[in-house]
Scaffold this motif. Structure first.
Motif, PDB file in Angstrom:
ATOM      1  N   ALA A  54       0.869  -1.167   0.000  1.00 31.16           N
ATOM      2  CA  ALA A  54       0.000   0.000   0.000  1.00 31.16           C
ATOM      3  C   ALA A  54       0.907   1.218   0.000  1.00 31.16           C
ATOM      4  N   ILE A  55       0.404   2.319  -0.530  1.00 38.45           N
ATOM      5  CA  ILE A  55       1.146   3.574  -0.467  1.00 38.45           C
ATOM      6  C   ILE A  55       0.211   4.670   0.013  1.00 38.45           C
ATOM      7  N   VAL A  56       0.802   5.672   0.608  1.00 36.32           N
ATOM      8  CA  VAL A  56       0.090   6.905   0.940  1.00 36.32           C
ATOM      9  C   VAL A  56       0.933   8.040   0.382  1.00 36.32           C
ATOM     10  N   ASP A  57       0.372   8.775  -0.554  1.00 29.95           N
ATOM     11  CA  ASP A  57       1.105   9.845  -1.231  1.00 29.95           C
ATOM     12  C   ASP A  57       0.305  11.134  -1.134  1.00 29.95           C
ATOM     13  N   ASP A  58       0.812  12.071  -0.358  1.00 27.27           N
ATOM     14  CA  ASP A  58       0.137  13.349  -0.160  1.00 27.27           C
ATOM     15  C   ASP A  58      -1.316  13.146   0.274  1.00 27.27           C
ATOM     16  N   GLY A  59      -1.511  12.196   1.170  1.00 33.97           N
ATOM     17  CA  GLY A  59      -2.830  11.920   1.717  1.00 33.97           C
ATOM     18  C   GLY A  59      -3.655  10.923   0.934  1.00 33.97           C
ATOM     19  N   LEU A  60      -3.230  10.592  -0.279  1.00 37.74           N
ATOM     20  CA  LEU A  60      -3.968   9.623  -1.109  1.00 37.74           C
ATOM     21  C   LEU A  60      -3.501   8.214  -0.780  1.00 37.74           C
ATOM     22  N   GLN A  61      -4.444   7.336  -0.429  1.00 38.97           N
ATOM     23  CA  GLN A  61      -4.141   5.945  -0.144  1.00 38.97           C
ATOM     24  C   GLN A  61      -4.443   5.100  -1.374  1.00 38.97           C
ATOM     25  N   VAL A  62      -3.462   4.311  -1.796  1.00 36.45           N
ATOM     26  CA  VAL A  62      -3.635   3.434  -2.960  1.00 36.45           C
ATOM     27  C   VAL A  62      -3.205   2.032  -2.563  1.00 36.45           C
ATOM     28  N   VAL A  63      -4.049   1.034  -2.856  1.00 36.28           N
ATOM     29  CA  VAL A  63      -3.738  -0.361  -2.567  1.00 36.28           C
ATOM     30  C   VAL A  63      -3.859  -1.166  -3.861  1.00 36.28           C
ATOM     31  N   GLU A  64      -3.360  -2.387  -3.816  1.00 35.24           N
ATOM     32  CA  GLU A  64      -3.282  -3.321  -4.954  1.00 35.24           C
ATOM     33  C   GLU A  64      -2.157  -2.883  -5.896  1.00 35.24           C
ATOM     34  N   SER A  65      -1.243  -3.798  -6.131  1.00 37.55           N
ATOM     35  CA  SER A  65       0.018  -3.446  -6.800  1.00 37.55           C
ATOM     36  C   SER A  65      -0.170  -2.850  -8.191  1.00 37.55           C
ATOM     37  N   LEU A  66      -1.044  -3.415  -9.008  1.00 33.76           N
ATOM     38  CA  LEU A  66      -1.203  -2.871 -10.367  1.00 33.76           C
ATOM     39  C   LEU A  66      -1.788  -1.469 -10.336  1.00 33.76           C
ATOM     40  N   ALA A  67      -2.706  -1.221  -9.420  1.00 30.09           N
ATOM     41  CA  ALA A  67      -3.269   0.124  -9.283  1.00 30.09           C
ATOM     42  C   ALA A  67      -2.192   1.104  -8.833  1.00 30.09           C
ATOM     43  N   ILE A  68      -1.330   0.652  -7.935  1.00 30.72           N
ATOM     44  CA  ILE A  68      -0.241   1.512  -7.473  1.00 30.72           C
ATOM     45  C   ILE A  68       0.709   1.831  -8.627  1.00 30.72           C
ATOM     46  N   LEU A  69       1.030   0.828  -9.440  1.00 27.84           N
ATOM     47  CA  LEU A  69       1.923   1.062 -10.576  1.00 27.84           C
ATOM     48  C   LEU A  69       1.320   2.061 -11.552  1.00 27.84           C
ATOM     49  N   ASP A  70       0.030   1.946 -11.833  1.00 27.10           N
ATOM     50  CA  ASP A  70      -0.627   2.901 -12.727  1.00 27.10           C
ATOM     51  C   ASP A  70      -0.588   4.302 -12.144  1.00 27.10           C
ATOM     52  N   TYR A  71      -0.810   4.396 -10.833  1.00 28.91           N
ATOM     53  CA  TYR A  71      -0.766   5.707 -10.183  1.00 28.91           C
ATOM     54  C   TYR A  71       0.634   6.317 -10.287  1.00 28.91           C
ATOM     55  N   LEU A  72       1.647   5.521  -9.981  1.00 30.83           N
ATOM     56  CA  LEU A  72       3.016   6.034 -10.022  1.00 30.83           C
ATOM     57  C   LEU A  72       3.398   6.486 -11.428  1.00 30.83           C
ATOM     58  N   GLU A  73       2.960   5.742 -12.434  1.00 30.57           N
ATOM     59  CA  GLU A  73       3.265   6.123 -13.820  1.00 30.57           C
ATOM     60  C   GLU A  73       2.586   7.434 -14.190  1.00 30.57           C
ATOM     61  N   ALA A  74       1.348   7.613 -13.738  1.00 24.87           N
ATOM     62  CA  ALA A  74       0.606   8.836 -14.064  1.00 24.87           C
ATOM     63  C   ALA A  74       1.116  10.037 -13.268  1.00 24.87           C
ATOM     64  N   MET A  75       1.429   9.804 -12.005  1.00 28.05           N
ATOM     65  CA  MET A  75       1.839  10.895 -11.121  1.00 28.05           C
ATOM     66  C   MET A  75       3.292  11.281 -11.325  1.00 28.05           C
TER      67      MET A  75
END
Length: 213
Positions: A54-75
């Motif tokens: 799981a990650i917390v980035d500037d207050g945003l919580q993201v879980v599930e590895s593929l969702a996290i990867l998509d978030y990191l690529e977009a952000m």
């Protein structure tokens, strides 16, 4: 700073860990021991499913590895880990999905005997046959490319590369060469499983496998 909740023997967490390193994103790593930390109220508030990563980035919580990867690529789009060519994008998505949805579940019966758990022979054989089909597909999809999307290293290589190299690859020369290529990357070496970590995690792995299968 981005907070990364992980365990070093988690395949799902390792793919996020590698992505953070490849993108050179500053992060604070927070170890979640799988002997009970995942069930704590503190961690359940971040991920009610009670599993890493799981990650917390500037207050945003993201879980599930593929969702996290998509978030990191977009952000954090630079350096990019996603190609722009439509065909290459399709290969990346295929590899990600096949690895997580098809291949990873089939490795569970193969893992059980390694931690002293029984598995029905017919289920073991079925899993081995399915793994063979998937590896043959990935071998063909890789073709003569250095990476799944072509010359560029992408999320496909991260997702598949944290699981496929742990499987017997004697019959798959392209996947063997690709695995060796990945092993040379600093992010792979930095996140490699240590014997001590694996030994310490075995009781927890056994308990997880007993609950899930």
């Amino acid at each position: 700073m981005l907070k990364f909740y992980y365990n070093p023997i988690s395949v799902n967490a390792r793919r996020v860990w590698i992505t953070l390193l490849e993108k050179q994103i500053p992060f604070e790593s927070i170890l979640v021991n799988l002997d009970g930390d995942q069930f704590s109220d503190e961690f359940a508030a971040i991920n009610p499913l009670q599993r890493v990563p799981a990650i917390v980035d500037d207050g945003l919580q993201v879980v599930e590895s593929l969702a996290i990867l998509d978030y990191l690529e977009a952000m954090y789009p630079t350096p990019s880990l996603m190609p722009s060519d439509p065909g290459a994008v399709a290969r990346v998505r295929m590899v990600e999905t096949i690895t997580v949805v098809e291949l990873q579940p089939e490795t569970i019966p193969l893992t059980r005997p390694m931690v002293g758990l029984e598995v029905a022979p017919q289920k073991l054989e079925a899993a081995q046959q399915r793994v063979t089909v998937i590896l043959q597909f990935l071998e063909k999809l890789l073709d003569q490319r250095p990476y799944f999307a072509g010359e560029a290293f992408t999320l496909a290589d991260i997702v598949a590369g944290t699981l496929v190299p742990s499987l017997p690859l004697d019959s798959y020369p392209r996947l063997r060469a690709w695995s060796a290529r990945l092993a040379q990357r600093q992010s792979w070496q930095q996140t490699a499983y240590t014997p001590d970590a694996i030994a310490a995690a075995l009781p927890n792995i056994r308990a997880i496998l007993e609950r899930r299968w």
